[in-house]
Enzyme design. Structure first.
Site, PDB file in Angstrom:
ATOM      1  N   LEU A  51       0.856  -1.181   0.000  1.00  0.00           N
ATOM      2  CA  LEU A  51       0.000   0.000   0.000  1.00  0.00           C
ATOM      3  C   LEU A  51       0.895   1.234   0.000  1.00  0.00           C
ATOM      4  O   LEU A  51       2.091   1.135   0.240  1.00  0.00           O
ATOM      5  CB  LEU A  51      -0.915  -0.006   1.226  1.00  0.00           C
ATOM      6  CG  LEU A  51      -1.880  -1.192   1.316  1.00  0.00           C
ATOM      7  CD1 LEU A  51      -2.559  -1.211   2.686  1.00  0.00           C
ATOM      8  CD2 LEU A  51      -2.909  -1.135   0.195  1.00  0.00           C
ATOM      9  N   SER A  52       0.305   2.393  -0.257  1.00  0.00           N
ATOM     10  CA  SER A  52       1.152   3.588  -0.316  1.00  0.00           C
ATOM     11  C   SER A  52       1.887   3.815   0.998  1.00  0.00           C
ATOM     12  O   SER A  52       3.032   4.264   1.005  1.00  0.00           O
ATOM     13  CB  SER A  52       0.327   4.815  -0.694  1.00  0.00           C
ATOM     14  OG  SER A  52      -0.763   4.987   0.192  1.00  0.00           O
ATOM     15  N   GLU A  53       1.240   3.489   2.142  1.00  0.00           N
ATOM     16  CA  GLU A  53       1.933   3.565   3.428  1.00  0.00           C
ATOM     17  C   GLU A  53       1.459   2.467   4.369  1.00  0.00           C
ATOM     18  O   GLU A  53       0.281   2.077   4.350  1.00  0.00           O
ATOM     19  CB  GLU A  53       1.702   4.917   4.128  1.00  0.00           C
ATOM     20  CG  GLU A  53       2.813   5.929   3.904  1.00  0.00           C
ATOM     21  CD  GLU A  53       2.598   6.714   2.636  1.00  0.00           C
ATOM     22  OE1 GLU A  53       3.540   7.396   2.196  1.00  0.00           O
ATOM     23  OE2 GLU A  53       1.495   6.647   2.083  1.00  0.00           O
ATOM     24  N   THR A  54       2.404   1.993   5.172  1.00  0.00           N
ATOM     25  CA  THR A  54       2.115   1.136   6.318  1.00  0.00           C
ATOM     26  C   THR A  54       2.574   1.882   7.559  1.00  0.00           C
ATOM     27  O   THR A  54       3.715   2.360   7.618  1.00  0.00           O
ATOM     28  CB  THR A  54       2.825  -0.221   6.211  1.00  0.00           C
ATOM     29  OG1 THR A  54       2.300  -0.938   5.083  1.00  0.00           O
ATOM     30  CG2 THR A  54       2.618  -1.048   7.466  1.00  0.00           C
ATOM     31  N   HIS A  88      -2.688  10.440   5.621  1.00  0.00           N
ATOM     32  CA  HIS A  88      -3.774   9.452   5.590  1.00  0.00           C
ATOM     33  C   HIS A  88      -3.469   8.248   6.477  1.00  0.00           C
ATOM     34  O   HIS A  88      -4.378   7.668   7.070  1.00  0.00           O
ATOM     35  CB  HIS A  88      -4.084   9.020   4.145  1.00  0.00           C
ATOM     36  CG  HIS A  88      -3.265   7.897   3.617  1.00  0.00           C
ATOM     37  ND1 HIS A  88      -2.021   8.069   3.060  1.00  0.00           N
ATOM     38  CD2 HIS A  88      -3.506   6.564   3.556  1.00  0.00           C
ATOM     39  CE1 HIS A  88      -1.547   6.897   2.677  1.00  0.00           C
ATOM     40  NE2 HIS A  88      -2.419   5.965   2.964  1.00  0.00           N
TER      41      HIS A  88
END
Length: 300
Positions: A51-54, A88
């Site tokens: 994902l774009s961030e963890t 986010h």
């Protein structure tokens, strides 16, 4: 028979800046419990989640608990590297604590690489307290090749760069429609080749909102501005909804529109709506909704 060498960590997937599953911006949130996870493992999990961030939440003191404490450590990893700020995934972290861990705190504090960040309950919204990232005018010729790749021959009204956030702000000419913004398909490999100096790590393309150019949400409410965000330098071709980008956009649009409170939409395929407020103390409140779509354990 259970393998004693296998460790398990609680992990959640949260769609941020939306109240509907499969919209907004997804982030993984991992609760480190009492385990000290190496940076290598944190990066590997982020790559696995893809994902774009963890986000990684950690307790700060021995007696802390995710269900009752109000202050935690927080780090963010993209599939390729750690980042200093992610709005986010911070919203997703707060939603995990509020909704899944039933944390009753009215406000949460996160210790991060960008200093202390705060998340507050505001009705159905969660409001993030983030640092403002100011931007400065930039000569278009400096980024002419990159601009051609991202927006083609569309007329550019303003070009700004935020050195603190490492983001380039491209404002398209007023009257550009939402449909035109949504039709952009920049080649990310070409973007990487066009900028190798590490001055910027993301490109924000933004348009002033109006009823005439279609800048309205799903309920017909007009947005003050809309945007898209491309960050291939962080391993993210396009980020669906980006809280940190709005810490730059709030600063820019406050000067342009002569106001400090905004309703904004990020026009990715998934899309998301944000309430944004620029404060006098150099902070930005970015508020949105969030919904948890997955809960489980990750084995490491």
């Amino acid at each position: 028979m259970a393998d004693p060498d296998v460790k398990k960590l609680p992990i959640f997937q949260v769609d941020a800046f939306t109240d509907k599953p499969f919209a907004g911006n997804p982030a993984a949130v991992c609760l480190l419990e009492d385990m000290d996870l190496t940076e290598e493992h944190q990066q590997k999990i982020a790559a696995e989640m893809n994902l774009s961030e963890t986000a990684y939440l950690r307790k700060l003191n021995p007696g802390d608990d995710f269900s009752s404490s109000s202050k935690f450590g927080l780090r963010w990893f993209t599939p390729t590297n750690e980042v200093a700020l992610c709005g986010h995934a911070t919203l997703a972290s707060a939603a995990t604590l509020f909704y899944m861990m039933k944390n009753p705190s009215s406000q949460l504090t996160f210790q991060t690489l960008s200093g202390d960040l705060f998340a507050r309950r505001e009705g159905d919204f969660i409001s993030l307290d983030l640092p403002e990232n100011k931007s400065q005018p930039q000569d278009k010729e400096t980024y002419s090749q990159l601009l051609q790749i991202v927006v083609g021959d569309l007329p550019v009204q303003d070009l700004f760069v935020s050195h603190t956030a490492k983001k380039l702000v491209v404002r398209l000419q007023d009257g550009t429609t939402r449909q035109t913004l949504e039709s952009l398909r920049p080649d990310t490999a070409s973007m990487l080749a066009a900028h190798t100096q590490d001055i910027i790590r993301g490109v924000i393309v933004t348009v002033k909102g109006s009823l005439e150019n279609g800048c309205v949400d799903n309920h017909g409410e007009m947005c003050d501005f809309i945007s898209r965000y491309f960050a291939p330098w962080n391993g993210i071709p396009e980020d669906p909804v980006t809280g940190s980008a709005h810490t730059v956009l709030a600063s820019y649009w406050a000067k342009e529109l002569g106001k400090t409170e905004f309703y904004a939409r990020q026009c990715s395929a998934r899309g998301g709506d944000l309430k944004v407020r620029l404060r006098e103390d150099g902070r930005v409140d970015v508020a949105g909704k969030a919904t948890v779509v997955l809960q489980g354990m990750i084995r490491i």
